[in-house]
Write an enzyme that holds these catalytic residues in place. Sequence first.
Site, PDB file in Angstrom:
ATOM      1  N   GLY A   1       0.321   5.586  -0.022  1.00 31.46           N
ATOM      2  CA  GLY A   1       0.727   4.305  -0.606  1.00 31.46           C
ATOM      3  C   GLY A   1      -0.101   3.144  -0.074  1.00 31.46           C
ATOM      4  O   GLY A   1      -0.979   3.309   0.774  1.00 31.46           O
TER       5      GLY A   1
ATOM      6  N   HIS B   1       3.804  12.690  -0.874  1.00 32.28           N
ATOM      7  CA  HIS B   1       4.327  13.527  -1.951  1.00 32.28           C
ATOM      8  C   HIS B   1       3.310  13.709  -3.071  1.00 32.28           C
ATOM      9  O   HIS B   1       3.293  14.737  -3.750  1.00 32.28           O
ATOM     10  CB  HIS B   1       5.610  12.895  -2.505  1.00 32.28           C
ATOM     11  CG  HIS B   1       6.352  13.780  -3.452  1.00 32.28           C
ATOM     12  ND1 HIS B   1       6.813  13.333  -4.670  1.00 32.28           N
ATOM     13  CD2 HIS B   1       6.689  15.087  -3.372  1.00 32.28           C
ATOM     14  CE1 HIS B   1       7.415  14.344  -5.288  1.00 32.28           C
ATOM     15  NE2 HIS B   1       7.357  15.410  -4.516  1.00 32.28           N
TER      16      HIS B   1
ATOM     17  N   LYS C   1      13.780  -7.567   1.243  1.00 31.33           N
ATOM     18  CA  LYS C   1      14.823  -7.334   0.233  1.00 31.33           C
ATOM     19  C   LYS C   1      16.055  -6.653   0.826  1.00 31.33           C
ATOM     20  O   LYS C   1      17.084  -6.538   0.158  1.00 31.33           O
ATOM     21  CB  LYS C   1      14.248  -6.508  -0.922  1.00 31.33           C
ATOM     22  CG  LYS C   1      13.200  -7.275  -1.724  1.00 31.33           C
ATOM     23  CD  LYS C   1      12.551  -6.412  -2.794  1.00 31.33           C
ATOM     24  CE  LYS C   1      11.580  -7.232  -3.627  1.00 31.33           C
ATOM     25  NZ  LYS C   1      10.494  -7.856  -2.857  1.00 31.33           N
TER      26      LYS C   1
END
Length: 607
Positions: free
Chosen positions: A289, A312, A407
């Site tokens: 990522g 993944h 968040k």
Amino acid sequence: MNNNVRVMLLVALDCIFVGSSVVSSYLIRNNGSIPIALWGEVVGFSMTAILALGLSFYYFKLYHRAWRYASIGEIVSIVKATAIGILLAYLATMVTMHEVVDFPVLTRTFQTVLILVGGSRFVWRMFRDTYFVKQRRMKKPALIIGAGDGGASIVKELKNNLASEVYPVAFIDDDPKKKGLQVQGIQVLGGRELIVSTVEKYHVEEIIIAMPSISKSQISDVIEVCKNTGVRLKMLPALSAILAGKVSLSSIRDVQVEDLLGRDPVSVDLAGITDYIRDKTVLVTGAGGSIGSELCRQIAFFQPKKLLLLGHGENSIYQIESELLRLKVACPIETIIADVQDRKRLDTIFNQFRPQVVFHAAAHKHVPLMERNPSESIKNNVFGTRNVAEYADLYSVERFVLISSDKAVNPTSIMGVTKRIAEMVIQCMNVHSKTKFSAVRFGNVLGSRGSVIPRFKEQIAAGGPVTVTHPDMVRYFMTIPEAVQLVIQAGAYAEGGEVFILDMGKPVKIVTLAEDLIRFSGLEPHVDIKIEFTGIRPGEKLFEELLTDEEGLTSTKHNRIFIGRPANISRTEMEFELKRLEQVLGEDQQSIRSLLKTIVPTYGNVS
């Protein structure tokens, strides 16, 4: 012109120049008439001077220089070559002909040769400058900000490169001593207060910021002035590139949103980081990522014993592995395709590689997508984190750093509340574990996959419109390398149970971000590119926070890293709630949201 022909032409001209210089010097010395008795000396000195100066010119490589780029260095070479050549001719004449040339003849010959040879070399340079003046109407006028070494180098490149589409018309520099001066033939008009008026006066179509040595906050201030001109903005690379002689037209880059943040580079405690990473086996989950891959790049610099890249998606793991191999990092790399939800696979990995430091970046992060798929968000962000954390505890990992998000504070989204529960999970585990568990919380990162910046750029490239959810939407932003540097630094400060909060600077309005990106593309927002407001999406709020009411804030040794007070969470209660959460997976969304609200009471409270 063929190079051999060019050299022959220059040699022939130089012979004429030297011969005529000697004759004219004797004429002047003898009031316009050379006595017959002196003609033997004149011819002998002329032939000797032609030969001596030719050899000297050849030695100083005057026949192998690109005179259209002639500068001070070439002038110095001509002076040296002429002086040595004249001296050799004088000595040779004295030895071979037993004649002593008068000093006035010698000095006048030197002066005349210098003028004729030097002048002939610079005629082409003058012609090219005149040619460029004629060609300026065919190119875009450019304003250069910064009349230092960087600005001078770029102007020289722009003036001498036929392929350049722009031509410098003026300098702007805040140094009052430079006002009114000319650099590379271009005038310095004054300070930054003249930028807007100069753009209008000279019909500037491009601004190049050539101040590589000033701080990012100063660069940000200059960009703020420039972006209101409505012309395309570009920048010179870093000072290191200029010192290495790498300044070229291809190295000038477009101004980016990152340049507007105005934050200077992160300072890191190299010794502290090295102490807990060097010669250790380090595992990075979510290594393919945006954050995970940057973690791998930077961790490799600190020479771990082995770097484990777990992800993944096979494509993203292959890409970061290929990049690290291309960079020839010093540490061994192991790529692992695995899902953090697969406990058996995780057990095998921890048992085989025995990592000592874990950076857990694997997560589902896309807010609207997770609103529609809450069960998948819970599986990955909550239970995936619990799985990795439990095996870290079981196999005695020294440090575990969770990558969290702003968040997670008073969350209104599934993504946010699952991140908050992930924080709670590791804080619970820290109480009873030898592993030092901590989390690092920060806001949005610029340029990450699926983030707002790449989407805006795509929309601008397509001609618009640029879509913004709400005119009052604000977010904290940080560059990916900046965030990762602070994450790694925070890991060095971890004693266990902390939630580290990174200083994100000032919040930025999303609509302002969109307008800046449009301006940086040389377009006018709301005119060339429309901005449409689509409404707040599910799970979003107008502003993000970095701290809950209970956490408080404690400073660290680093001025950009703070600590939220560890929460007092019962592990028994946490495990009970997680079991209930497992049971509702796959059920209707309302049941899932109700249980999440029980675990995180602030979930759903929108200010």
